[in-house]
Every structure is written in structure tokens, then in C-alpha cells.
Enzyme design. Sequence first.
Site, PDB file in Angstrom:
ATOM      1  N   HIS A  36      -9.466   1.135   4.886  1.00 54.69           N
ATOM      2  CA  HIS A  36      -8.195   1.369   5.591  1.00 54.69           C
ATOM      3  C   HIS A  36      -8.450   2.315   6.771  1.00 54.69           C
ATOM      4  O   HIS A  36      -9.279   3.222   6.670  1.00 54.69           O
ATOM      5  CB  HIS A  36      -7.164   1.969   4.625  1.00 54.69           C
ATOM      6  N   ASN A  92       0.852  -1.187   0.000  1.00 52.16           N
ATOM      7  CA  ASN A  92       0.000   0.000   0.000  1.00 52.16           C
ATOM      8  C   ASN A  92       0.886   1.235   0.000  1.00 52.16           C
ATOM      9  O   ASN A  92       1.475   1.574   1.009  1.00 52.16           O
ATOM     10  CB  ASN A  92      -0.901  -0.031   1.247  1.00 52.16           C
ATOM     11  N   SER A 114       3.903  -1.521  10.373  1.00 53.50           N
ATOM     12  CA  SER A 114       5.359  -1.518  10.537  1.00 53.50           C
ATOM     13  C   SER A 114       6.017  -2.842  10.161  1.00 53.50           C
ATOM     14  O   SER A 114       6.987  -3.266  10.784  1.00 53.50           O
ATOM     15  CB  SER A 114       5.737  -1.104  11.963  1.00 53.50           C
ATOM     16  N   LYS A 129      -0.067   4.266  -0.314  1.00 50.18           N
ATOM     17  CA  LYS A 129      -0.745   5.453   0.237  1.00 50.18           C
ATOM     18  C   LYS A 129      -0.590   6.633  -0.741  1.00 50.18           C
ATOM     19  O   LYS A 129      -0.555   6.406  -1.944  1.00 50.18           O
ATOM     20  CB  LYS A 129      -0.225   5.758   1.644  1.00 50.18           C
ATOM     21  N   GLU A 179      -4.868  -4.618  10.814  1.00 46.61           N
ATOM     22  CA  GLU A 179      -3.876  -3.559  10.996  1.00 46.61           C
ATOM     23  C   GLU A 179      -4.170  -2.791  12.277  1.00 46.61           C
ATOM     24  O   GLU A 179      -5.012  -1.857  12.263  1.00 46.61           O
ATOM     25  CB  GLU A 179      -3.911  -2.586   9.816  1.00 46.61           C
TER      26      GLU A 179
HETATM   27  P1  13P Z   1       3.238   0.904   7.675  1.00 46.16           P
HETATM   28  O1  13P Z   1       3.798  -0.391   7.122  1.00 46.16           O
HETATM   29  O2  13P Z   1       3.916   2.108   7.137  1.00 46.16           O
HETATM   30  O3  13P Z   1       3.176   0.858   9.177  1.00 46.16           O
HETATM   31  O4  13P Z   1       1.719   1.008   7.147  1.00 46.16           O
HETATM   32  C1  13P Z   1       0.872  -0.070   7.303  1.00 46.16           C
HETATM   33  C2  13P Z   1      -0.353   0.185   6.539  1.00 46.16           C
HETATM   34  O5  13P Z   1      -1.156   1.046   6.877  1.00 46.16           O
HETATM   35  C3  13P Z   1      -0.574  -0.591   5.316  1.00 46.16           C
HETATM   36  O6  13P Z   1      -1.866  -0.433   4.834  1.00 46.16           O
END
Ligand code: 13P
Length: 245
Positions: free
Chosen positions: A86, A1, A207, A3, A162
Amino acid sequence: NWKMNMLPADTINFIEGLAPLVKDSENEVILCVPYTDLFYAWHTTEGTNIHIGAENMHWEEKGAYTGEVSGQMLKSIGVEYVIIGHSERRAYFAETDETVNKKIKSAFANDLKPIVCVGESLEQREAGKTEEVITKQVELALTEDLDGLTPAEVEQIVIAYEPIWAIGTGKTATSEDANNSIKAIRKKISEIYGNVAEDVIIQYGGSVKSTNAKELFETSDIDGALVGGASLKVDEFAKIVNYNK
Ligand code: 13P
């Protein structure tokens, strides 16, 4: 992802770098990218084993919904997966269990596989409510108003567990905690939909990096990861995909 990161030129470079590193992997590789990168990602992944996903969608097919993108539109440019619900969308863009449920149904109607995100906040975790919160989110996502999905659809869903406190913070749930939460999600799905729960892919996210991926993936119930920050670097992401090499 990814983002809200990466421009089209970055997308092409990234995929050209990643493709040879993961081409022999038995693990499924999906890049969920911003709308503006999808078309480039589709073309650059042609002939590779990398699949493309979007990060959101609207549940209506078309109409007066300024700024929204429908499942039909995504499908028309080679998208196979779509992230739904999400925690960042729930927190900043008023996404609710109800809209999550509508989007899941629309994804299936457009032959897209939903990657449905659930997770508890730090406050909820500290109050001992993790299991209650995440199983309720799953139940509402899959059966809003008791208007549910078919078992065949449920089997195609990817769930991403998550925990909100672990996203982008460098804090990871222990592999044991994450596995227990995922087991609870699987149990809830099996209570509603029966045996198909065994085949639902349930990932951990928060993470994840190359140094903790193996430990997470070797647990009994974690089937993969939804990776944020570490998916923006070719070498780091390839190491996660190739954790078992
Ligand atoms: P990180 O891996 O940066 O913590 O993000 C996790 C996430 O939100 C994946 O959708």
C-alpha cells in the site's frame, strides 16, 4: 481497507450489520482489517459471504523479527487475502518494490491471495509519467530480479491501482483515466505472463464512494475497488457492494 481504524467490538458490530445487506450480492466482499481485529472478523464472518484480509505481512515464516506477523500466522486465523505494498506503507514504513515482491511470494507460499497496490504521486502524474511509474511497479512486484511468479499465481493476484493523490483527498481519478491506467497495467502483465492477464482482477482505489462506484465499475477494465474511508460505514460500504442492484 480499514487502515488503522476499528476495535474488536466495532468489528463485530460492523460485520453483523453488513452481512445481511450483502448476503445476496454476486460481488466478492473482502474486509481487510487491522491485525488485532482479524480473529474477531474471522469468527463473525463465519457462515457469511464476507472474506477476510490483512493489511500487511512479513515475508519470513518466523524468527527474530520483533513486531512482525507472518503469512503462516495470518493463515492460521482464517485470513484469505493480504494487502501488499500500500502507498502508505511505501511512504511511511520503507516498503520497496523488492519487499513487495518478497511478500507476494511468501503470501503464495502460505496460500494467501495478495492484493498488490501500485500508484503514482501527483508530481509523477503532472510530469506525464503515470503509465511508466505504475507499469514499472507492477513489473518489479511480479518479477524482482527476474525471479518471477508462475502464470497460475499471477492469475490469483489482485492489483489495486491507487493514485496517491486520490487517497483520502476526496479527489477521484476520472473513470476514463482510471480505466486507461488499469488497461496499461493489464497490458504489462500480458507482456510478461501472457493470456492470464485477462483474468487478473485489477481494482481502482482512491476516494471511492457510493456516488462514484457505479461509473467506475461500468468501465471496460476496472474490476472492483479498494475502498478506504467509505469502508468504515456499514450503509455506505453496502451501497458500494450493491452498486448494481
Ligand atoms: P480512500 O478510499 O479513503 O481514499 O482510501 C483509499 C485507499 O487507500 C484504500 O487502500
